[in-house]
Design a protein around this motif. Structure first.
Motif, PDB file in Angstrom:
ATOM      1  N   GLU A  83       0.798  -1.226   0.000  1.00 38.64           N
ATOM      2  CA  GLU A  83       0.000   0.000   0.000  1.00 38.64           C
ATOM      3  C   GLU A  83       0.830   1.275   0.000  1.00 38.64           C
ATOM      4  O   GLU A  83       0.559   2.194  -0.793  1.00 38.64           O
ATOM      5  CB  GLU A  83      -0.977   0.002   1.169  1.00 38.64           C
ATOM      6  N   PRO A  84       1.856   1.424   0.861  1.00 41.19           N
ATOM      7  CA  PRO A  84       2.641   2.664   0.807  1.00 41.19           C
ATOM      8  C   PRO A  84       3.314   2.873  -0.543  1.00 41.19           C
ATOM      9  O   PRO A  84       3.417   4.014  -1.012  1.00 41.19           O
ATOM     10  CB  PRO A  84       3.683   2.466   1.924  1.00 41.19           C
ATOM     11  N   THR A  85       3.743   1.796  -1.175  1.00 42.28           N
ATOM     12  CA  THR A  85       4.372   1.889  -2.490  1.00 42.28           C
ATOM     13  C   THR A  85       3.376   2.367  -3.538  1.00 42.28           C
ATOM     14  O   THR A  85       3.661   3.264  -4.336  1.00 42.28           O
ATOM     15  CB  THR A  85       4.951   0.524  -2.905  1.00 42.28           C
ATOM     16  N   LEU A  86       2.202   1.766  -3.541  1.00 41.10           N
ATOM     17  CA  LEU A  86       1.182   2.128  -4.523  1.00 41.10           C
ATOM     18  C   LEU A  86       0.710   3.571  -4.316  1.00 41.10           C
ATOM     19  O   LEU A  86       0.547   4.324  -5.280  1.00 41.10           O
ATOM     20  CB  LEU A  86      -0.003   1.172  -4.421  1.00 41.10           C
ATOM     21  N   ALA A  87       0.507   3.948  -3.069  1.00 40.88           N
ATOM     22  CA  ALA A  87       0.007   5.299  -2.784  1.00 40.88           C
ATOM     23  C   ALA A  87       1.028   6.361  -3.200  1.00 40.88           C
ATOM     24  O   ALA A  87       0.665   7.381  -3.814  1.00 40.88           O
ATOM     25  CB  ALA A  87      -0.320   5.429  -1.297  1.00 40.88           C
ATOM     26  N   LEU A  88       2.308   6.131  -2.875  1.00 35.61           N
ATOM     27  CA  LEU A  88       3.328   7.095  -3.268  1.00 35.61           C
ATOM     28  C   LEU A  88       3.477   7.141  -4.788  1.00 35.61           C
ATOM     29  O   LEU A  88       3.637   8.223  -5.375  1.00 35.61           O
ATOM     30  CB  LEU A  88       4.666   6.748  -2.621  1.00 35.61           C
ATOM     31  N   THR A  89       3.375   6.003  -5.434  1.00 32.91           N
ATOM     32  CA  THR A  89       3.442   5.959  -6.897  1.00 32.91           C
ATOM     33  C   THR A  89       2.332   6.806  -7.502  1.00 32.91           C
ATOM     34  O   THR A  89       2.570   7.593  -8.443  1.00 32.91           O
ATOM     35  CB  THR A  89       3.331   4.511  -7.396  1.00 32.91           C
ATOM     36  N   GLU A  90       1.132   6.661  -6.991  1.00 37.17           N
ATOM     37  CA  GLU A  90       0.004   7.438  -7.515  1.00 37.17           C
ATOM     38  C   GLU A  90       0.228   8.931  -7.328  1.00 37.17           C
ATOM     39  O   GLU A  90      -0.056   9.734  -8.232  1.00 37.17           O
ATOM     40  CB  GLU A  90      -1.284   6.994  -6.820  1.00 37.17           C
ATOM     41  N   ARG A  91       0.726   9.327  -6.172  1.00 38.55           N
ATOM     42  CA  ARG A  91       0.931  10.752  -5.911  1.00 38.55           C
ATOM     43  C   ARG A  91       2.032  11.327  -6.800  1.00 38.55           C
ATOM     44  O   ARG A  91       1.895  12.432  -7.338  1.00 38.55           O
ATOM     45  CB  ARG A  91       1.252  10.986  -4.430  1.00 38.55           C
ATOM     46  N   LEU A  92       3.119  10.586  -6.969  1.00 39.43           N
ATOM     47  CA  LEU A  92       4.228  11.103  -7.778  1.00 39.43           C
ATOM     48  C   LEU A  92       3.879  11.139  -9.259  1.00 39.43           C
ATOM     49  O   LEU A  92       4.260  12.070  -9.967  1.00 39.43           O
ATOM     50  CB  LEU A  92       5.486  10.256  -7.547  1.00 39.43           C
ATOM     51  N   THR A  93       3.143  10.143  -9.756  1.00 37.17           N
ATOM     52  CA  THR A  93       2.735  10.200 -11.162  1.00 37.17           C
ATOM     53  C   THR A  93       1.785  11.368 -11.386  1.00 37.17           C
ATOM     54  O   THR A  93       1.829  12.012 -12.445  1.00 37.17           O
ATOM     55  CB  THR A  93       2.067   8.889 -11.600  1.00 37.17           C
ATOM     56  N   ALA A  94       0.949  11.680 -10.407  1.00 38.82           N
ATOM     57  CA  ALA A  94       0.052  12.832 -10.535  1.00 38.82           C
ATOM     58  C   ALA A  94       0.837  14.140 -10.615  1.00 38.82           C
ATOM     59  O   ALA A  94       0.357  15.125 -11.191  1.00 38.82           O
ATOM     60  CB  ALA A  94      -0.927  12.868  -9.357  1.00 38.82           C
ATOM     61  N   HIS A  95       2.048  14.150 -10.058  1.00 41.51           N
ATOM     62  CA  HIS A  95       2.902  15.334 -10.131  1.00 41.51           C
ATOM     63  C   HIS A  95       3.727  15.367 -11.419  1.00 41.51           C
ATOM     64  O   HIS A  95       4.517  16.301 -11.616  1.00 41.51           O
ATOM     65  CB  HIS A  95       3.853  15.377  -8.939  1.00 41.51           C
ATOM     66  N   GLY A  96       3.567  14.365 -12.265  1.00 38.80           N
ATOM     67  CA  GLY A  96       4.260  14.370 -13.544  1.00 38.80           C
ATOM     68  C   GLY A  96       5.531  13.559 -13.616  1.00 38.80           C
ATOM     69  O   GLY A  96       6.254  13.618 -14.622  1.00 38.80           O
TER      70      GLY A  96
END
Length: 277
Positions: A48-61
């Motif tokens: 979960e922490p990996t997936l959540a951080l991935t989603e946030r960073l991809t949203a930042h470009g």
């Protein structure tokens, strides 16, 4: 190593980060958008922490490569859910190690079955990475790790080597996998300009990432960081010049283990690029 060749490697870097509380802020503050960020996964904290951080960073470009350890997948449904979630975030590249969870969370005890299953699901990711071990894996014989890469070569698209501090070992390992007809491009794993105090602090925490756990099994490596003049990334790169720049080696770039010393790693890279003109 010629300045041009070294610059080319420094322009093709991946930063491995650990999904800690401050990681997103550090990446946003210090990492250029053209640098690939890879996010580790912990057997203690799960995916979960990996997936959540991935989603946030991809949203930042950012282009983000999450680690999806086979031993953290509970079942086929969980794998499909992870795939759907990453695809929805725009992820097209995943790194699939076996992972350290013992016992495994589900039926997958290694990376190969997961890679095969992803193939059956239509290869949802354009790029898939696997692990290589220039310096021997603490639990697995060298012959087995190289055979595993050969078995995975039809499913994966690249290899990420784990940490190596010996240019000779690195060269021997690359030559060996090429003789074995493993032709996948290799991202060479290199430790960034690590501060020993911070590294030791991180290593005492449980489940902070595969790279730190791997390092903790090689306590002599801490001496390399602690000894004055004992380790400098640019010195390793210079000594490994022939290996890294030989076309037959198939080195695609550098995989920098930041141990979440993200600002320090990017400052080092920028300073070295400036010195190279």
């Amino acid at each position: 190593m010629g300045a041009e060749a070294l610059r080319a490697l420094l322009d093709r870097v991946r930063y491995e980060v650990l999904p800690a509380k401050a990681t997103e802020e550090k990446v946003l503050a210090h990492v250029p958008r053209d640098v690939v960020v890879t996010v580790t996964a912990s057997p203690v904290k799960g995916l979960e922490p990996t997936l959540a951080l991935t989603e946030r960073l991809t949203a930042h470009g950012f282009r983000v490569v999450p680690h999806v350890p086979a031993r953290l997948l509970r079942d086929d449904t969980h794998l499909k859910d992870v795939v759907e979630r990453l695809r929805a975030a725009g992820v097209d590249d995943v790194f699939v190690p076996a992972g350290d969870a013992d016992p495994p969370a589900g039926p997958y005890d290694g990376a190969l079955p997961v890679l095969r299953r992803l193939g059956e699901l239509g290869r949802p990711f354009a790029h898939m990475g696997i692990t290589g071990y220039p310096e021997s894996h603490p639990l697995i014989d060298d012959d087995i790790t190289i055979q595993a890469m050969w078995d995975k070569r039809a499913h994966a698209t690249y290899i990420v080597s784990n940490l190596c501090f010996d240019p000779r070992l690195l060269g021997d390992w690359i030559a060996r996998i090429r003789r074995r007809d493993v032709t996948l491009p290799v991202y060479v794993g290199v430790a960034g300009p690590v501060q020993r105090a911070k590294l030791l602090s991180m290593a005492t925490k449980i489940g902070v990432g595969e790279s730190t756990r791997f390092l903790s099994r090689h306590p002599s490596w801490f001496l390399r960081f602690a000894t004055p003049g004992g380790y400098a990334p640019e010195r390793l790169l210079t000594r490994a010049a022939e290996t890294l720049t030989e076309p037959s080696a198939g080195v695609a770039g550098l995989h920098l283990f930041t141990f979440n010393q993200i600002a320090e790693t990017e400052r080092w890279r920028r300073a070295l690029l400036e010195r190279l003109g």
